[in-house]
Design a protein around this motif. Structure first.
Motif, PDB file in Angstrom:
ATOM      1  N   ILE A 343       0.837  -1.209   0.000  1.00  0.00           N
ATOM      2  CA  ILE A 343       0.000   0.000   0.000  1.00  0.00           C
ATOM      3  C   ILE A 343       0.867   1.254   0.000  1.00  0.00           C
ATOM      4  O   ILE A 343       0.364   2.359  -0.148  1.00  0.00           O
ATOM      5  N   ASN A 344       2.173   1.069   0.192  1.00  0.00           N
ATOM      6  CA  ASN A 344       3.119   2.182   0.133  1.00  0.00           C
ATOM      7  C   ASN A 344       4.371   1.680  -0.589  1.00  0.00           C
ATOM      8  O   ASN A 344       5.047   0.777  -0.105  1.00  0.00           O
ATOM      9  N   ASP A 345       4.668   2.254  -1.754  1.00  0.00           N
ATOM     10  CA  ASP A 345       5.788   1.788  -2.572  1.00  0.00           C
ATOM     11  C   ASP A 345       7.128   2.387  -2.155  1.00  0.00           C
ATOM     12  O   ASP A 345       8.151   2.093  -2.783  1.00  0.00           O
ATOM     13  N   ALA A 346       7.139   3.243  -1.150  1.00  0.00           N
ATOM     14  CA  ALA A 346       8.391   3.880  -0.740  1.00  0.00           C
ATOM     15  C   ALA A 346       9.338   2.825  -0.160  1.00  0.00           C
ATOM     16  O   ALA A 346       8.937   1.738   0.257  1.00  0.00           O
ATOM     17  N   ASP A 347      10.622   3.188  -0.144  1.00  0.00           N
ATOM     18  CA  ASP A 347      11.653   2.262   0.336  1.00  0.00           C
ATOM     19  C   ASP A 347      12.215   2.791   1.652  1.00  0.00           C
ATOM     20  O   ASP A 347      13.368   3.232   1.732  1.00  0.00           O
ATOM     21  N   ASN A 348      11.384   2.781   2.700  1.00  0.00           N
ATOM     22  CA  ASN A 348      11.832   3.247   4.012  1.00  0.00           C
ATOM     23  C   ASN A 348      11.085   2.459   5.085  1.00  0.00           C
ATOM     24  O   ASN A 348      10.157   1.684   4.803  1.00  0.00           O
ATOM     25  N   GLU A 349      11.457   2.678   6.333  1.00  0.00           N
ATOM     26  CA  GLU A 349      10.911   1.884   7.435  1.00  0.00           C
ATOM     27  C   GLU A 349       9.417   2.143   7.631  1.00  0.00           C
ATOM     28  O   GLU A 349       8.650   1.238   7.972  1.00  0.00           O
ATOM     29  N   GLU A 350       8.985   3.386   7.390  1.00  0.00           N
ATOM     30  CA  GLU A 350       7.563   3.705   7.538  1.00  0.00           C
ATOM     31  C   GLU A 350       6.719   2.910   6.535  1.00  0.00           C
ATOM     32  O   GLU A 350       5.664   2.352   6.877  1.00  0.00           O
ATOM     33  N   ALA A 351       7.209   2.854   5.279  1.00  0.00           N
ATOM     34  CA  ALA A 351       6.488   2.087   4.260  1.00  0.00           C
ATOM     35  C   ALA A 351       6.493   0.602   4.592  1.00  0.00           C
ATOM     36  O   ALA A 351       5.481  -0.089   4.429  1.00  0.00           O
ATOM     37  N   TYR A 352       7.642   0.101   5.102  1.00  0.00           N
ATOM     38  CA  TYR A 352       7.708  -1.311   5.480  1.00  0.00           C
ATOM     39  C   TYR A 352       6.680  -1.621   6.570  1.00  0.00           C
ATOM     40  O   TYR A 352       5.996  -2.657   6.522  1.00  0.00           O
ATOM     41  N   GLU A 353       6.559  -0.732   7.523  1.00  0.00           N
ATOM     42  CA  GLU A 353       5.608  -0.928   8.619  1.00  0.00           C
ATOM     43  C   GLU A 353       4.170  -0.963   8.104  1.00  0.00           C
ATOM     44  O   GLU A 353       3.346  -1.765   8.558  1.00  0.00           O
ATOM     45  N   GLN A 354       3.858  -0.088   7.157  1.00  0.00           N
ATOM     46  CA  GLN A 354       2.503  -0.060   6.600  1.00  0.00           C
ATOM     47  C   GLN A 354       2.200  -1.310   5.765  1.00  0.00           C
ATOM     48  O   GLN A 354       1.064  -1.802   5.765  1.00  0.00           O
ATOM     49  N   ASN A 355       3.190  -1.825   5.092  1.00  0.00           N
ATOM     50  CA  ASN A 355       2.955  -2.967   4.200  1.00  0.00           C
ATOM     51  C   ASN A 355       2.858  -4.287   4.956  1.00  0.00           C
ATOM     52  O   ASN A 355       2.263  -5.242   4.462  1.00  0.00           O
ATOM     53  N   ARG A 356       3.446  -4.353   6.165  1.00  0.00           N
ATOM     54  CA  ARG A 356       3.319  -5.566   6.973  1.00  0.00           C
ATOM     55  C   ARG A 356       1.967  -5.515   7.674  1.00  0.00           C
ATOM     56  O   ARG A 356       1.785  -4.798   8.669  1.00  0.00           O
ATOM     57  N   ARG A 357       0.987  -6.301   7.166  1.00  0.00           N
ATOM     58  CA  ARG A 357      -0.380  -6.122   7.643  1.00  0.00           C
ATOM     59  C   ARG A 357      -1.207  -7.393   7.404  1.00  0.00           C
ATOM     60  O   ARG A 357      -0.821  -8.271   6.628  1.00  0.00           O
ATOM     61  N   ILE A 358      -2.361  -7.426   8.097  1.00  0.00           N
ATOM     62  CA  ILE A 358      -3.410  -8.423   7.866  1.00  0.00           C
ATOM     63  C   ILE A 358      -4.662  -7.657   7.458  1.00  0.00           C
ATOM     64  O   ILE A 358      -5.109  -6.757   8.188  1.00  0.00           O
ATOM     65  N   GLU A 359      -5.223  -7.984   6.298  1.00  0.00           N
ATOM     66  CA  GLU A 359      -6.440  -7.342   5.822  1.00  0.00           C
ATOM     67  C   GLU A 359      -7.597  -8.331   5.913  1.00  0.00           C
ATOM     68  O   GLU A 359      -7.427  -9.531   5.633  1.00  0.00           O
ATOM     69  N   MET A 360      -8.778  -7.814   6.279  1.00  0.00           N
ATOM     70  CA  MET A 360      -9.981  -8.628   6.345  1.00  0.00           C
ATOM     71  C   MET A 360     -11.066  -8.001   5.501  1.00  0.00           C
ATOM     72  O   MET A 360     -11.266  -6.784   5.518  1.00  0.00           O
ATOM     73  N   ARG A 361     -11.750  -8.853   4.764  1.00  0.00           N
ATOM     74  CA  ARG A 361     -12.751  -8.374   3.823  1.00  0.00           C
ATOM     75  C   ARG A 361     -13.970  -9.303   3.874  1.00  0.00           C
ATOM     76  O   ARG A 361     -13.830 -10.514   3.696  1.00  0.00           O
ATOM     77  N   LEU A 362     -15.154  -8.766   4.134  1.00  0.00           N
ATOM     78  CA  LEU A 362     -16.391  -9.528   4.097  1.00  0.00           C
ATOM     79  C   LEU A 362     -16.936  -9.497   2.689  1.00  0.00           C
ATOM     80  O   LEU A 362     -17.276  -8.420   2.165  1.00  0.00           O
ATOM     81  N   THR A 363     -16.986 -10.646   2.052  1.00  0.00           N
ATOM     82  CA  THR A 363     -17.400 -10.687   0.651  1.00  0.00           C
ATOM     83  C   THR A 363     -18.343 -11.877   0.432  1.00  0.00           C
ATOM     84  O   THR A 363     -18.755 -12.546   1.399  1.00  0.00           O
ATOM     85  N   GLN A 364     -18.689 -12.095  -0.807  1.00  0.00           N
ATOM     86  CA  GLN A 364     -19.636 -13.157  -1.185  1.00  0.00           C
ATOM     87  C   GLN A 364     -18.966 -14.142  -2.106  1.00  0.00           C
ATOM     88  O   GLN A 364     -18.181 -13.770  -2.969  1.00  0.00           O
ATOM     89  N   GLN A 365     -19.245 -15.430  -1.903  1.00  0.00           N
ATOM     90  CA  GLN A 365     -18.608 -16.461  -2.730  1.00  0.00           C
ATOM     91  C   GLN A 365     -19.155 -16.416  -4.152  1.00  0.00           C
ATOM     92  O   GLN A 365     -20.287 -16.058  -4.378  1.00  0.00           O
TER      93      GLN A 365
END
Length: 365
Positions: A343-365
């Protein structure tokens, strides 16, 4: 003789000089005769050897002549073979040309056959047979008319046959008309069915849209209530239709084991999901998708050979914990994306922190 006379003078009467000279001459003569005999024998044997060599040379000349004749025949045969090869090449080129023409003709015939097949699909097999019968009868009718025109006197039997053919032709035309009517009725029915299918498709799309809209309402309620439950956590945020948990909240660095803090947050989420799922109608086939993401920094351990393995393992850990909290397993899905959807293409620690994540999405099969 003069020599002999001069030799006698000094000695004054040596009687043995002449016989010795005669003996020397005789010996010399014998030697010369012997040498001549040897020379004659050598000449004889040399002549025999030369004669044999001439005969061998003559045989060799004959063999050379025969080989020359064979070579001439071989050259002639080679020339004939070249001529045959040229003719065969020309024949092969003609055959290839004929084959290409035949292939083109076959393609044309296949195209004609396809056209004829498309035309024949509009009518039944019975109609095609009737048309063929009509064509045959019309041909016979024309032939009969031509024959009757040439005849000055028509026989009664020929007239009866023509009448029979006319009746058959009229009957077949009536059958063809009936078949055409049936075909038109079938096409009209097909058009009605197509209109019905379109109507059903529109109704189905409307129903699906309604279900999607209904699921969207439950999704909004789920995310709204979950946001209220997690209001104190500023690091957990909602982005569109996704709920994003930083990995640092749930896992230790390089681990796929949920920490105590992560278990508390997932327990809140599970409780909210159970309350919302109880109100979702059973006909809505919903599913909560858990997506694991990592940063671009590579990981290579015996347990996690790549970031992909780590992201998948973390998503699976969350799913297993939710199952332990009473969420049905068929309503959950775990997916690992590694570092390939930042979600952040920058090459720094802040971007690394943002990209390390768990996303949850309620959807339909």
């Amino acid at each position: 003789m003069a020599l002999l006379r001069t030799q006698r003078r000094p000695g004054g009467g040596n009687e043995n000089t002449w016989p010795g000279f005669v003996d020397a001459l005789s010996t010399l003569l014998l030697v010369i005769i012997f040498l001549l005999s040897v020379f004659m024998l050598a000449q004889f044997f040399l002549g025999q050897a030369l004669s044999g060599r001439d005969e061998a040379l003559e045989k060799l000349n004959l063999q050379v002549q025969e080989l020359a004749d064979l070579l001439a025949l071989e050259r002639q045969s080679n020339s004939d073979l070249k001529a045959n090869i040229t003719q065969l090449s020309a024949s092969l080129q003609d055959s290839n040309l004929d084959r290409e023409q035949m292939a083109a003709r076959i393609e044309e015939l296949e195209a004609d056959l396809a056209d004829a097949t498309n035309m024949g699909q509009r009518a039944s097999q019975s109609s095609a047979e009737q048309l063929q019968t009509i064509q045959d009868l019309e041909k016979r009718y024309r032939d009969s008319n031509n024959a009757l025109a040439k005849e000055k006197e028509l026989s009664q039997a020929a007239r009866r046959e023509v009448e029979v053919l006319n009746r058959q032709l009229a009957a077949l035309r009536q059958q063809l008309s009936a078949l055409q009517t049936a075909l038109e009725a079938s096409e009209a029915k097909d058009r009605e069915q197509q209109a019905t299918i379109k109507n059903l498709s529109s109704r189905l799309n409307a129903a699906l849209a309604s279900k999607v809209q209904e699921l969207s309402q439950y999704r909004s309620e789920f995310f709204g209530r979950l946001k209220q439950v997690l209001a104190k956590r500023s690091d957990i945020r909602v982005h569109g239709d996704r709920f994003i948990f930083p990995s640092s909240v749930l896992f230790a660095s390089g681990s796929d084991t949920l920490g105590e803090d992560g278990q508390r947050e997932m327990a809140k989420l599970a409780q909210t999901l159970k309350e919302i799922s109880a109100t979702i109608p059973p006909e809505i086939d919903w599913i909560l998708r858990v997506d694991g993401h990592t940063d671009k920094l590579p990981i290579r351990t015996s347990r996690f050979p790549s970031n992909w393995d780590l992201s998948t393992a973390r998503a699976l850990s969350v799913v297993k914990f939710l199952i332990s909290q009473g969420i049905p397993a068929e309503r959950l899905a775990a997916t690992g994306f590694g570092q390939y959807h930042p979600i952040n293409d920058a090459d720094n620690e802040e971007a690394y922190e943002q990209n390390r994540r768990i996303e949850m999405r309620l959807t339909q099969q």
